[in-house]
Design an enzyme around this catalytic site. Structure first.
Site, PDB file in Angstrom:
ATOM      1  N   ASP A  28       2.229   2.030   3.917  1.00 39.94           N
ATOM      2  CA  ASP A  28       1.327   3.182   3.962  1.00 39.94           C
ATOM      3  C   ASP A  28       2.082   4.485   3.738  1.00 39.94           C
ATOM      4  O   ASP A  28       1.665   5.556   4.199  1.00 39.94           O
ATOM      5  CB  ASP A  28       0.552   3.231   5.287  1.00 39.94           C
ATOM      6  CG  ASP A  28      -0.843   3.841   5.132  1.00 39.94           C
ATOM      7  OD1 ASP A  28      -1.177   4.317   4.031  1.00 39.94           O
ATOM      8  OD2 ASP A  28      -1.588   3.855   6.122  1.00 39.94           O
TER       9      ASP A  28
ATOM     10  N   HIS B 160      -8.987  -1.727   7.319  1.00 40.02           N
ATOM     11  CA  HIS B 160     -10.057  -0.736   7.533  1.00 40.02           C
ATOM     12  C   HIS B 160     -11.423  -1.334   7.876  1.00 40.02           C
ATOM     13  O   HIS B 160     -12.347  -0.568   8.147  1.00 40.02           O
ATOM     14  CB  HIS B 160     -10.228   0.197   6.321  1.00 40.02           C
ATOM     15  CG  HIS B 160      -9.155   1.229   6.181  1.00 40.02           C
ATOM     16  ND1 HIS B 160      -9.149   2.405   6.893  1.00 40.02           N
ATOM     17  CD2 HIS B 160      -8.049   1.254   5.397  1.00 40.02           C
ATOM     18  CE1 HIS B 160      -8.079   3.124   6.548  1.00 40.02           C
ATOM     19  NE2 HIS B 160      -7.388   2.441   5.652  1.00 40.02           N
TER      20      HIS B 160
ATOM     21  N   HIS C 194     -13.341   1.945   3.684  1.00 41.79           N
ATOM     22  CA  HIS C 194     -12.314   2.831   4.226  1.00 41.79           C
ATOM     23  C   HIS C 194     -12.796   3.203   5.621  1.00 41.79           C
ATOM     24  O   HIS C 194     -13.206   2.315   6.375  1.00 41.79           O
ATOM     25  CB  HIS C 194     -12.062   4.038   3.309  1.00 41.79           C
ATOM     26  CG  HIS C 194     -10.806   4.768   3.694  1.00 41.79           C
ATOM     27  ND1 HIS C 194     -10.806   6.040   4.209  1.00 41.79           N
ATOM     28  CD2 HIS C 194      -9.512   4.377   3.674  1.00 41.79           C
ATOM     29  CE1 HIS C 194      -9.576   6.406   4.484  1.00 41.79           C
ATOM     30  NE2 HIS C 194      -8.753   5.413   4.176  1.00 41.79           N
TER      31      HIS C 194
ATOM     32  N   HIS D  65       0.825  -1.207   0.000  1.00 37.91           N
ATOM     33  CA  HIS D  65       0.000   0.000   0.000  1.00 37.91           C
ATOM     34  C   HIS D  65       0.859   1.256   0.000  1.00 37.91           C
ATOM     35  O   HIS D  65       1.594   1.515   0.952  1.00 37.91           O
ATOM     36  CB  HIS D  65      -0.921   0.011   1.220  1.00 37.91           C
ATOM     37  CG  HIS D  65      -2.008   1.029   1.132  1.00 37.91           C
ATOM     38  ND1 HIS D  65      -3.210   0.790   0.520  1.00 37.91           N
ATOM     39  CD2 HIS D  65      -2.075   2.305   1.572  1.00 37.91           C
ATOM     40  CE1 HIS D  65      -3.970   1.867   0.593  1.00 37.91           C
ATOM     41  NE2 HIS D  65      -3.296   2.805   1.227  1.00 37.91           N
TER      42      HIS D  65
ATOM     43  N   GLU E 286      -8.848   1.523  -2.702  1.00 32.90           N
ATOM     44  CA  GLU E 286      -8.971   1.596  -1.249  1.00 32.90           C
ATOM     45  C   GLU E 286     -10.334   2.149  -0.844  1.00 32.90           C
ATOM     46  O   GLU E 286     -10.520   3.348  -0.717  1.00 32.90           O
ATOM     47  CB  GLU E 286      -7.857   2.459  -0.653  1.00 32.90           C
ATOM     48  CG  GLU E 286      -7.858   2.419   0.867  1.00 32.90           C
ATOM     49  CD  GLU E 286      -6.775   3.267   1.489  1.00 32.90           C
ATOM     50  OE1 GLU E 286      -6.469   3.049   2.682  1.00 32.90           O
ATOM     51  OE2 GLU E 286      -6.226   4.151   0.811  1.00 32.90           O
TER      52      GLU E 286
ATOM     53  N   HIS F  23      -2.513  -3.093   4.705  1.00 32.42           N
ATOM     54  CA  HIS F  23      -1.718  -2.203   5.560  1.00 32.42           C
ATOM     55  C   HIS F  23      -2.336  -2.154   6.953  1.00 32.42           C
ATOM     56  O   HIS F  23      -3.012  -1.219   7.327  1.00 32.42           O
ATOM     57  CB  HIS F  23      -1.565  -0.806   4.948  1.00 32.42           C
ATOM     58  CG  HIS F  23      -2.839  -0.083   4.603  1.00 32.42           C
ATOM     59  ND1 HIS F  23      -3.812  -0.610   3.788  1.00 32.42           N
ATOM     60  CD2 HIS F  23      -3.286   1.152   4.950  1.00 32.42           C
ATOM     61  CE1 HIS F  23      -4.799   0.254   3.654  1.00 32.42           C
ATOM     62  NE2 HIS F  23      -4.515   1.332   4.359  1.00 32.42           N
TER      63      HIS F  23
ATOM     64  N   ASP G 172       0.391   5.505  -1.091  1.00 32.11           N
ATOM     65  CA  ASP G 172      -0.571   6.539  -1.475  1.00 32.11           C
ATOM     66  C   ASP G 172       0.022   7.657  -2.313  1.00 32.11           C
ATOM     67  O   ASP G 172      -0.532   8.764  -2.355  1.00 32.11           O
ATOM     68  CB  ASP G 172      -1.216   7.134  -0.219  1.00 32.11           C
ATOM     69  CG  ASP G 172      -2.357   6.289   0.307  1.00 32.11           C
ATOM     70  OD1 ASP G 172      -3.361   6.153  -0.400  1.00 32.11           O
ATOM     71  OD2 ASP G 172      -2.246   5.759   1.432  1.00 32.11           O
TER      72      ASP G 172
END
Length: 408
Positions: free
Chosen positions: A304, A214, A168, A36, A141, A235, A38
């Site tokens: 992350d 999540h 999420h 993961h 995600e 993650h 971003d």
């Protein structure tokens, strides 16, 4: 006094160098697959996805945890780039925003073909390894990105999505998120709704990995019990070491072990130490713990990077992966265990997901979510005839029958 006491600091430094050298040797042919990252979200926030902006050059990009030199220094050979859009897009423009984030990932591969190779299969990852490029995959995600549509799920698959995080930080109409367990949100589906179960079956059929980062514990358990293929936590870390509800509790780690699934450890300080400060050693503690409870085959990395504001000392950006691998070697992880955490465990799970997909003979799931389970007055209702709506609403059907019986 022990003779030569002053040599011990030098011995420690030399030993550290040995472990670091060994880490690099292993990572030369088994680079890390990170679950993961971003960076695409940062490209949206910083440049509105305009990759031709000089400041967006990924070879010189500053102010992020990730750029091309840092990826090379960190021996990152596979990356699931996050196509993330926030929960406030739910029932609004989530699908459009998700498509734009998937587009920017594809354009990264097109603009930097010497570095990135967009792939959609486990074989593609191995090919990228051989070519010395970063295998680039798309993880979407948040289940709100499919807008409760099996058709959108299939379309995103065809555009390259290879995992979907079921929620999420918000419920979808068909799955509950982790804030339910913290008391900050109310349970809706108490795990997965009937439609949510259809989503998982369709993901198995397509070959999309089910990502349980999540989600609530009830959703974790429902998915682990329902899925015909192993699942991932892209993650997340160990709840027993940091009692944050984003982490994975021991009873779920047992199910991870039983199903051959994978927990890719998150580096966010708040999930590592449950405080604003953490260090590399504490991340290694989570890796150790998951290995102990769920087995060495259940461990991976999901840093992350570029999705969090606080990172452990020693893991400030993606270039630091060799230091973490050196720490695992220092803790007597075997070479096979290290290679598993780096890449082999994820490849095994991905191959198992592909195998289930290839062997599945069932037709695509078609039953839509009931209209009354969808939010927002902005929706059109094409396809939801009065008859089909009544069919999915037993209370409405009963009311209609009573009305008919009362007619003269």
């Amino acid at each position: 006094m022990c003779p030569g006491w002053w040599l011990w600091p030098l011995v420690a430094v030399c030993a550290a160098d040995v472990f670091r050298d060994e880490a690099e040797r292993i990572m030369q042919d088994t680079p890390v697959i990170d679950g993961h990252n971003d960076l695409p979200w940062q490209l949206l926030k910083m440049f509105n996805n305009q990759l031709q902006d000089e400041r967006a050059n990924l070879s010189t990009l500053t102010g992020t945890h990730t750029n091309i030199p840092k990826l090379r220094a960190g021996f990152v050979g596979g990356q699931f780039w996050s196509a993330y859009v926030p929960c406030d897009t739910q029932n609004k423009d989530a699908v459009r925003r998700t498509l734009e984030q998937m587009d920017v990932i594809h354009r990264m591969c097109e603009m930097y073909p010497e570095t990135f190779l967009c792939v959609t299969t486990s074989a593609g990852i191995r090919q990228a390894f051989q070519e010395g490029r970063v295998a680039s995959l798309i993880g979407v995600e948040g289940g709100h990105s499919i807008d409760s549509s099996l058709g959108v799920l299939r379309a995103l698959y065809h555009l390259g999505m290879r995992y979907l995080t079921l929620t999420h930080n918000c419920n979808t109409p068909w799955a509950d998120n982790w804030l339910v367990d913290s008391g900050s949100d109310d349970a809706q589906s108490h795990g997965l709704s009937v439609f949510g179960q259809s989503v998982l079956r369709e993901m198995n059929r397509l070959g999309v990995m089910i990502d349980l980062a999540h989600v609530s514990v009830a959703t974790m358990k429902a998915a682990l019990q329902l899925s015909a293929a192993p699942v991932i936590f892209s993650h997340s870390s160990a709840y027993s070491l940091c009692a944050n509800r984003r982490n994975v509790p021991d009873d779920v780690l047992q199910l991870v072990n039983q199903t051959g699934s994978l927990v890719m450890v998150n580096f966010y300080n708040d999930y590592v130490s449950c405080t604003e400060d953490a260090d590399l050693s504490q991340v290694a503690d989570h890796l150790d713990y998951i290995r102990k409870v769920a087995g060495a085959g259940a461990v991976g990395f999901g840093g992350d990077f570029d999705g969090v504001t606080r990172l452990p000392t020693g893991l400030e950006d993606v270039s630091k992966y060799p230091d973490l691998i050196a720490e695992l070697l220092r803790r007597n992880w075997t070479e096979a265990e290290v290679r598993g955490a780096l890449a082999d465990n994820l490849l095994r799970v991905f191959e198992a997901v592909e195998k289930v997909s290839n062997e599945t003979l069932q037709a695509p799931e078609e039953e839509p979510i009931p209209l009354d389970q969808l939010g927002s007055s902005c929706r059109t209702q094409y396809g939801y005839s009065e008859a089909s709506t009544l069919y999915h609403q037993p209370g409405a059907l009963l009311a209609a029958l009573i009305f008919v019986l009362r007619l003269p």
